[in-house]
Motif scaffolding. Structure first.
Motif, mmCIF file in Angstrom:
data_model
loop_
_atom_site.group_PDB
_atom_site.id
_atom_site.type_symbol
_atom_site.label_atom_id
_atom_site.label_comp_id
_atom_site.label_asym_id
_atom_site.label_seq_id
_atom_site.Cartn_x
_atom_site.Cartn_y
_atom_site.Cartn_z
ATOM 1 N N SER A 172 -15.471 7.794 -8.156
ATOM 2 C CA SER A 172 -14.750 6.621 -8.821
ATOM 3 C C SER A 172 -15.274 6.431 -10.130
ATOM 4 N N GLU A 173 -16.491 6.224 -10.315
ATOM 5 C CA GLU A 173 -17.209 5.793 -11.655
ATOM 6 C C GLU A 173 -17.022 7.071 -12.494
ATOM 7 N N GLN A 174 -17.190 8.214 -12.082
ATOM 8 C CA GLN A 174 -17.279 9.288 -13.158
ATOM 9 C C GLN A 174 -15.800 9.934 -13.360
ATOM 10 N N GLY A 175 -15.074 9.837 -12.339
ATOM 11 C CA GLY A 175 -13.810 10.572 -12.501
ATOM 12 C C GLY A 175 -12.519 9.412 -12.966
ATOM 13 N N ASN A 197 1.015 -1.078 -0.111
ATOM 14 C CA ASN A 197 0.063 -0.033 0.183
ATOM 15 C C ASN A 197 0.884 0.990 -0.005
ATOM 16 N N ILE A 198 1.939 1.082 0.624
ATOM 17 C CA ILE A 198 3.024 2.314 0.742
ATOM 18 C C ILE A 198 3.135 2.814 -0.674
ATOM 19 N N ASP A 199 3.667 1.738 -1.518
ATOM 20 C CA ASP A 199 4.093 2.343 -3.092
ATOM 21 C C ASP A 199 2.897 2.743 -3.691
ATOM 22 N N ARG A 200 1.630 2.434 -3.514
ATOM 23 C CA ARG A 200 0.551 2.720 -4.145
ATOM 24 C C ARG A 200 0.077 4.075 -3.777
ATOM 25 N N ILE A 201 0.154 4.365 -2.496
ATOM 26 C CA ILE A 201 0.011 5.871 -1.760
ATOM 27 C C ILE A 201 0.900 7.086 -2.416
ATOM 28 N N VAL A 202 2.246 6.520 -2.343
ATOM 29 C CA VAL A 202 3.161 7.495 -2.724
ATOM 30 C C VAL A 202 3.102 7.606 -4.207
ATOM 31 N N GLY A 203 2.863 6.620 -5.124
ATOM 32 C CA GLY A 203 2.886 6.637 -6.382
ATOM 33 C C GLY A 203 1.458 7.693 -6.895
ATOM 34 N N LEU A 204 0.656 7.532 -6.023
ATOM 35 C CA LEU A 204 -0.573 8.402 -6.535
ATOM 36 C C LEU A 204 -0.246 10.066 -5.969
ATOM 37 N N ARG A 234 -13.245 -1.685 -2.592
ATOM 38 C CA ARG A 234 -12.949 -1.555 -1.042
ATOM 39 C C ARG A 234 -11.730 -1.303 -0.658
ATOM 40 N N PHE A 235 -11.715 -0.515 0.228
ATOM 41 C CA PHE A 235 -10.389 0.144 0.986
ATOM 42 C C PHE A 235 -9.434 0.859 -0.113
ATOM 43 N N ASP A 236 -9.976 1.126 -1.205
ATOM 44 C CA ASP A 236 -9.016 1.947 -2.068
ATOM 45 C C ASP A 236 -9.112 3.016 -1.728
ATOM 46 N N ARG A 237 -7.950 3.874 -1.641
ATOM 47 C CA ARG A 237 -7.678 5.281 -1.160
ATOM 48 C C ARG A 237 -7.186 5.982 -2.179
ATOM 49 N N SER A 238 -7.240 5.700 -3.475
ATOM 50 C CA SER A 238 -6.871 6.592 -4.456
ATOM 51 C C SER A 238 -7.571 7.873 -4.642
ATOM 52 N N ILE A 239 -8.792 7.916 -4.388
ATOM 53 C CA ILE A 239 -9.641 9.327 -4.512
ATOM 54 C C ILE A 239 -9.136 10.327 -3.435
ATOM 55 N N ASP A 240 -9.015 9.562 -2.129
ATOM 56 C CA ASP A 240 -8.352 10.565 -1.020
ATOM 57 C C ASP A 240 -7.177 11.078 -1.164
ATOM 58 N N VAL A 241 -6.206 10.212 -1.917
ATOM 59 C CA VAL A 241 -4.814 10.789 -2.208
ATOM 60 C C VAL A 241 -4.790 11.860 -3.434
ATOM 61 N N HIS A 242 -5.604 11.525 -4.408
ATOM 62 C CA HIS A 242 -5.803 12.505 -5.515
ATOM 63 C C HIS A 242 -6.557 13.945 -5.123
ATOM 64 N N LEU A 243 -7.305 13.766 -4.311
ATOM 65 C CA LEU A 243 -8.044 15.029 -3.735
ATOM 66 C C LEU A 243 -7.150 15.613 -2.499
ATOM 67 N N SER A 244 -6.468 14.991 -1.844
ATOM 68 C CA SER A 244 -5.345 15.650 -1.307
ATOM 69 C C SER A 244 -4.303 16.446 -1.945
ATOM 70 N N SER A 245 -4.245 15.977 -2.983
ATOM 71 C CA SER A 245 -3.125 16.700 -3.937
ATOM 72 C C SER A 245 -3.929 17.953 -4.539
ATOM 73 N N LEU A 246 -4.948 17.862 -4.899
ATOM 74 C CA LEU A 246 -5.823 18.846 -5.509
ATOM 75 C C LEU A 246 -5.877 20.044 -4.528
ATOM 76 N N ARG A 247 -6.189 19.676 -3.116
ATOM 77 C CA ARG A 247 -6.269 20.469 -2.212
ATOM 78 C C ARG A 247 -4.931 21.494 -2.109
ATOM 79 N N ASN A 248 -3.729 20.738 -2.300
ATOM 80 C CA ASN A 248 -2.531 21.550 -2.101
ATOM 81 C C ASN A 248 -2.237 22.521 -3.449
ATOM 82 N N LYS A 249 -2.498 21.705 -4.382
ATOM 83 C CA LYS A 249 -2.180 22.563 -5.884
ATOM 84 C C LYS A 249 -3.088 23.886 -5.954
#
Length: 228
Positions: free
Chosen positions: A178-181, A84-91, A188-203
């Protein structure tokens, strides 16, 4: 024809995946060396990169950093199952999606099509610009302007922002995002959206009190983009 670059030190897997991609109507090229892959990305007109994380010469995360310094090309990461660490860092570094290995070529193709479909839909079905105070989202051009200045986003970040901006003031569920974006059902347990939106907040500086725009996390329900 859509061109895909696969960067992976596993030559056998690379040849097999590229052959499968060609059978699905893509033009695919494999590079076993990440530095060679970066060189090919500079020379060729590739629409998407499939990038492995575990490589001896230079790992995929460092390669992704270098890609994001110069290109907005969508990147699909191949990660070790359960890492999971590689996935989150990659995102966080700007990957658009990931597939855990070992995986079937069919799953990779499905993720590739989902990423490309979201990017292509905007061009085929031009929509009016979405304006939220100082923020302007231009779906047809896939551009985002903040106070008139363009903000560089990854393909996935743009897609998610477009969905949120289209439903400004409303709570948008993670399943819908997830469906539209991302173009796929929420896992289940997919954190992709949380990580992408955290990046959006920063940018976009959505955490700044100076910006009259907030991305709210509505616990147990989803997210809401709204003017303050």
């Amino acid at each position: 024809m859509t061109k895909i670059l696969h960067i992976d030190d596993d030559i056998e897997l690379g040849e097999m995946l590229c052959e499968y991609l060609r059978g699905e109507g893509f033009e695919a090229e494999h590079c076993a060396n990440p530095l060679e892959g970066l060189s090919r990305l500079a020379d060729g007109n590739f629409q998407l990169v499939v990038l492995d994380v575990m490589m001896p010469q230079q790992n995929g995360l460092e390669t992704l950093k270098q890609i994001r310094l110069q290109y907005n090309t969508p990147v699909l990461m191949l990660t070790a199952r359960g890492d999971n660490i590689d996935r989150i860092v990659g995102l966080e570094l700007g990957a658009d999606d990931y597939v855990p290995k070992p995986c079937l070529p069919r799953e990779i193709v499905a993720r590739v099509r989902a990423i490309l479909r979201r990017a292509n839909d905007s061009g085929k079905n031009p929509k009016d610009a979405l304006n939220l105070g100082p923020l302007e989202v231009q779906p047809a051009k896939r551009k985002v302007l903040l106070h008139g200045q363009e903000v560089e986003l990854t393909s996935a970040e743009f897609n998610l922002l477009e969905v949120l901006a289209s439903h400004a003031g409303q709570v948008v569920s993670k399943a819908m995002l997830s469906e539209q974006g991302l173009g796929r059902p929420l896992a289940r347990f997919d954190r992709s959206i949380d990580v992408h939106l955290s990046s959006l907040r920063n940018k976009l500086g959505l955490h700044s009190e100076k910006l009259p725009l907030t991305l709210h996390t509505i616990r147990g329900q989803g997210y809401q983009l709204s003017l303050d």
